[in-house]
Scaffold this motif. Structure first.
Motif, mmCIF file in Angstrom:
data_model
loop_
_atom_site.group_PDB
_atom_site.id
_atom_site.type_symbol
_atom_site.label_atom_id
_atom_site.label_comp_id
_atom_site.label_asym_id
_atom_site.label_seq_id
_atom_site.Cartn_x
_atom_site.Cartn_y
_atom_site.Cartn_z
ATOM 1 N N MET A 1 31.360 38.751 48.922
ATOM 2 C CA MET A 1 32.930 39.138 48.585
ATOM 3 C C MET A 1 33.809 39.062 49.639
ATOM 4 S SD MET A 1 34.475 42.120 46.262
ATOM 5 C CE MET A 1 34.081 41.493 44.691
ATOM 6 N N ASP A 2 34.816 38.271 49.816
ATOM 7 C CA ASP A 2 35.865 38.518 50.995
ATOM 8 C C ASP A 2 36.913 39.442 50.394
ATOM 9 O OD1 ASP A 2 37.738 36.834 49.225
ATOM 10 O OD2 ASP A 2 37.217 34.898 50.269
ATOM 11 N N HIS A 3 37.564 39.565 51.552
ATOM 12 C CA HIS A 3 38.952 40.427 51.220
ATOM 13 C C HIS A 3 39.829 40.110 50.103
ATOM 14 C CE1 HIS A 3 41.699 43.677 52.205
ATOM 15 N NE2 HIS A 3 42.945 42.974 52.202
ATOM 16 N N SER A 4 39.825 38.881 49.987
ATOM 17 C CA SER A 4 40.994 38.419 48.932
ATOM 18 C C SER A 4 40.388 38.844 47.578
ATOM 19 C CB SER A 4 41.321 37.008 48.957
ATOM 20 O OG SER A 4 41.642 36.360 47.942
ATOM 21 N N GLN A 5 38.942 38.561 47.519
ATOM 22 C CA GLN A 5 38.514 38.899 46.089
ATOM 23 C C GLN A 5 38.345 40.199 45.774
ATOM 24 O OE1 GLN A 5 34.782 36.798 47.183
ATOM 25 N NE2 GLN A 5 35.382 34.988 45.619
ATOM 26 N N TRP A 6 38.093 41.144 46.802
ATOM 27 C CA TRP A 6 38.021 42.468 46.784
ATOM 28 C C TRP A 6 39.177 43.126 46.306
ATOM 29 C CZ3 TRP A 6 40.853 46.403 49.522
ATOM 30 C CH2 TRP A 6 40.376 47.580 48.987
ATOM 31 N N THR A 11 42.731 45.507 42.165
ATOM 32 C CA THR A 11 44.119 45.482 41.627
ATOM 33 C C THR A 11 43.688 45.584 40.120
ATOM 34 O OG1 THR A 11 45.120 44.550 43.314
ATOM 35 C CG2 THR A 11 46.099 44.242 41.175
ATOM 36 N N ARG A 12 42.735 44.595 39.519
ATOM 37 C CA ARG A 12 42.450 44.527 38.088
ATOM 38 C C ARG A 12 41.850 45.903 37.756
ATOM 39 N NH1 ARG A 12 39.729 38.503 37.876
ATOM 40 N NH2 ARG A 12 41.558 37.324 37.908
ATOM 41 N N ALA A 13 40.990 46.558 38.687
ATOM 42 C CA ALA A 13 40.260 47.626 38.357
ATOM 43 C C ALA A 13 41.427 48.806 38.092
ATOM 44 C CB ALA A 13 39.447 48.209 39.123
ATOM 45 N N LEU A 14 42.519 48.848 39.001
ATOM 46 C CA LEU A 14 43.543 49.736 38.856
ATOM 47 C C LEU A 14 44.422 49.748 37.446
ATOM 48 C CD1 LEU A 14 44.447 50.050 42.588
ATOM 49 C CD2 LEU A 14 43.265 51.930 41.163
ATOM 50 N N LEU A 15 44.469 48.333 37.217
ATOM 51 C CA LEU A 15 45.197 48.019 35.991
ATOM 52 C C LEU A 15 44.452 48.386 34.693
ATOM 53 C CD1 LEU A 15 47.105 44.679 37.038
ATOM 54 C CD2 LEU A 15 48.213 47.095 36.945
#
Length: 112
Positions: A1-6, A11-15
């Motif tokens: 997983m690269d930085h962008s995917q992470w 962000t999705r997890a926080l939302l």
């Protein structure tokens, strides 16, 4: 997983967005649930009979470490070993595996 995917996943997890679980991870979780259900069933029946892990091991032709590994969900015994455990526990083994994540494992006294 690269930085962008992470960053996107974070962000999705926080939302609070649900995330799809990797099929390999889901299969491993299911295997662990089955092993834990079996271990709990062995422990419950052993304690109901008032047996120590050492006594169950002696009756089943196992080592005490093997009994503890089964009860801890660290290993899943083969069918012949399950038969030896059921005999040692003076029980019949009932395993119910449904299409979902639920599993029921019980060692029950033999039917009269």
């Amino acid at each position: 997983m690269d930085h962008s995917q992470w960053k996107t996943a974070r962000t999705r997890a926080l939302l609070g967005e649900p995330r799809a679980e990797d099929p390999e991870v889901a299969a491993l979780r299911l295997e662990i649930r089955y092993a834990m259900a079996l271990g709990q069933a062995v422990y419950d029946r052993r304690t109901a009979l008032g047996l120590s892990p050492a006594e169950l091991a002696r009756r089943a032709g196992l080592t005490e470490a093997q009994v503890e590994a089964i009860e801890g969900g660290d290993t899943v015994p083969t069918l012949p070993l399950l038969h030896r455990l059921a005999t040692a526990l003076e029980s019949e083994l009932d395993i119910h595996v449904a299409s979902g994540p639920a599993a029921a494992v019980r060692f029950e006294p033999p039917a009269a």
